[in-house]
Motif scaffolding. Structure first.
Motif, PDB file in Angstrom:
ATOM      1  N   ALA A 125       0.755  -1.298  -0.137  1.00 42.53           N
ATOM      2  CA  ALA A 125       0.088   0.079  -0.059  1.00 42.53           C
ATOM      3  C   ALA A 125       0.939   1.312   0.046  1.00 42.53           C
ATOM      4  N   ARG A 202      -6.895   1.653   1.567  1.00 42.69           N
ATOM      5  CA  ARG A 202      -7.430   0.619   0.493  1.00 42.69           C
ATOM      6  C   ARG A 202      -6.501   0.583  -0.818  1.00 42.69           C
ATOM      7  N   SER A 229     -10.069   3.340   8.252  1.00 42.10           N
ATOM      8  CA  SER A 229      -9.600   1.957   7.894  1.00 42.10           C
ATOM      9  C   SER A 229     -10.379   1.201   6.593  1.00 42.10           C
TER      10      SER A 229
HETATM   11  N1  SAH Z   1      -2.323  -9.906   6.580  1.00 42.89           N
HETATM   12  C1  SAH Z   1      -2.721  -8.490   5.898  1.00 42.89           C
HETATM   13  C2  SAH Z   1      -2.871  -7.534   7.011  1.00 42.89           C
HETATM   14  C3  SAH Z   1      -4.392  -7.806   8.026  1.00 42.89           C
HETATM   15  S1  SAH Z   1      -4.631  -6.730   9.167  1.00 42.89           S
HETATM   16  C4  SAH Z   1      -1.574  -8.043   5.062  1.00 42.89           C
HETATM   17  O1  SAH Z   1      -0.557  -8.765   4.902  1.00 42.89           O
HETATM   18  O2  SAH Z   1      -2.059  -6.908   4.716  1.00 42.89           O
HETATM   19  C5  SAH Z   1      -5.621  -5.930   8.379  1.00 42.89           C
HETATM   20  C6  SAH Z   1      -4.972  -4.438   8.215  1.00 42.89           C
HETATM   21  O3  SAH Z   1      -4.347  -4.357   7.066  1.00 42.89           O
HETATM   22  C7  SAH Z   1      -5.811  -3.251   8.015  1.00 42.89           C
HETATM   23  O4  SAH Z   1      -6.527  -2.728   9.180  1.00 42.89           O
HETATM   24  C8  SAH Z   1      -4.851  -2.190   7.341  1.00 42.89           C
HETATM   25  O5  SAH Z   1      -4.154  -1.736   8.056  1.00 42.89           O
HETATM   26  C9  SAH Z   1      -4.242  -2.913   6.512  1.00 42.89           C
HETATM   27  N2  SAH Z   1      -4.748  -3.338   5.162  1.00 42.89           N
HETATM   28  C10 SAH Z   1      -5.007  -4.550   4.516  1.00 42.89           C
HETATM   29  N3  SAH Z   1      -5.374  -4.283   3.277  1.00 42.89           N
HETATM   30  C11 SAH Z   1      -5.139  -2.971   2.920  1.00 42.89           C
HETATM   31  C12 SAH Z   1      -5.088  -2.245   1.694  1.00 42.89           C
HETATM   32  N4  SAH Z   1      -5.369  -2.416   0.633  1.00 42.89           N
HETATM   33  N5  SAH Z   1      -4.772  -0.667   2.014  1.00 42.89           N
HETATM   34  C13 SAH Z   1      -4.456  -0.257   3.125  1.00 42.89           C
HETATM   35  N6  SAH Z   1      -4.277  -1.081   4.333  1.00 42.89           N
HETATM   36  C14 SAH Z   1      -4.562  -2.303   4.316  1.00 42.89           C
END
Ligand code: SAH
Length: 249
Positions: A125, A202, A229
């Protein structure tokens, strides 16, 4: 009785369905049962074979449709029925995804389990928003930390002061619920309030949006811009590179 099946903990990537791995996609197409949650990219579910069973255990901001014990029970039971199970998890299964716990539980029940790593939102991200988490001129290490937004009752076990003094880049997941409080803790711990901070909501999806500011004003900026979030928070001078690199999606 059929032989035991097996479970693949598959990382779905950060949201863009094309960011799953080739191996993950192959397994998704072969699976008899797919157990998925909210962040695991709905588009990907179109790839499953005809007749495959789809089970939504939807984790969203800590409100789980099915509790973790229930998820464990489902995947164990389906594997014991002889099914090939894909447990599709957002990002990488072992990055704050409780994938480690699921793997332990499966091992405990003697179920064959494999992991297919995924592209974690923690790195992807920021990258797609023009923020490399390391950079020779800015940070030679990075710390991944949970902001605990889903577990407000839990005592704050993160050593924010220690993190503030450590330097490097700090990447906070689940960090929006307590953004203001956590920035305050970092500043109280000695972090320069003018330290650049970027927040990416996102990342990798068409809804990707981001905000930049400093440790002292990022929470206000996110409020103004309605950035909530799920988002990744990046603290450190790498966040400044966003101004140079712009959107890299
Ligand atoms: N296993 C996941 C994380 C799970 S915890 C990974 O590796 O990405 C969930 C958190 O991930 C969210 O609260 C946010 O902080 C982050 N997250 C997951 N997808 C996201 C995205 N597309 N953009 C930004 N943050 C994201």
């Amino acid at each position: 009785m059929s032989a035991d099946g097996e479970v693949y903990l598959v990382g779905a990537g950060p949201g863009d369905p094309r960011l799953i791995t080739v191996k993950g996609l192959e397994l998704l197409r072969q699976a008899d049962v797919i157990v998925y949650d909210y962040l695991a990219g709905e588009e990907l579910l179109k790839e499953v074979k005809k007749g495959a069973e789809l089970i939504d255990v939807g984790k969203k901001g800590g409100c789980h449709k099915v509790k973790q014990d229930g998820i464990n029970d489902i995947i164990v039971a389906k594997a014991k029925e002889g099914k090939k199970v894909v447990r599709l998890k957002g990002g990488d299964p072992f990055m704050f995804g409780r994938g480690g716990e699921e793997a332990e539980e499966l091992r405990k029940h003697g179920v064959a389990v494999h992991v297919v790593p995924g592209v974690t939102s923690a790195i992807a991200a920021p990258a797609l928003a023009g923020v490399p988490v390391t950079h020779r001129d800015h940070a030679s290490f990075v710390t991944f930390v949970t902001g605990h937004e889903s577990d407000s009752k839990e005592e704050d076990i993160i050593d924010w002061k220690g993190l503030a003094q450590l330097g490097g880049t700090i990447v906070i997941l689940m960090g929006m619920g307590h953004l203001e409080k956590n920035m305050g803790s970092l500043i109280d711990g000695g972090l320069d309030p003018s330290t650049p901070v970027a927040v990416v909501h996102r990342g990798s999806t068409p809804a990707q949006r981001s905000a930049v500011g400093t440790a002292s004003d990022i929470a206000a900026r996110c409020r103004e811009q309605n950035i909530s979030s799920p988002a990744v928070v990046v603290v450190g001078s790498v966040a400044r590179l966003k101004d140079v690199l712009g959107d890299l999606r």
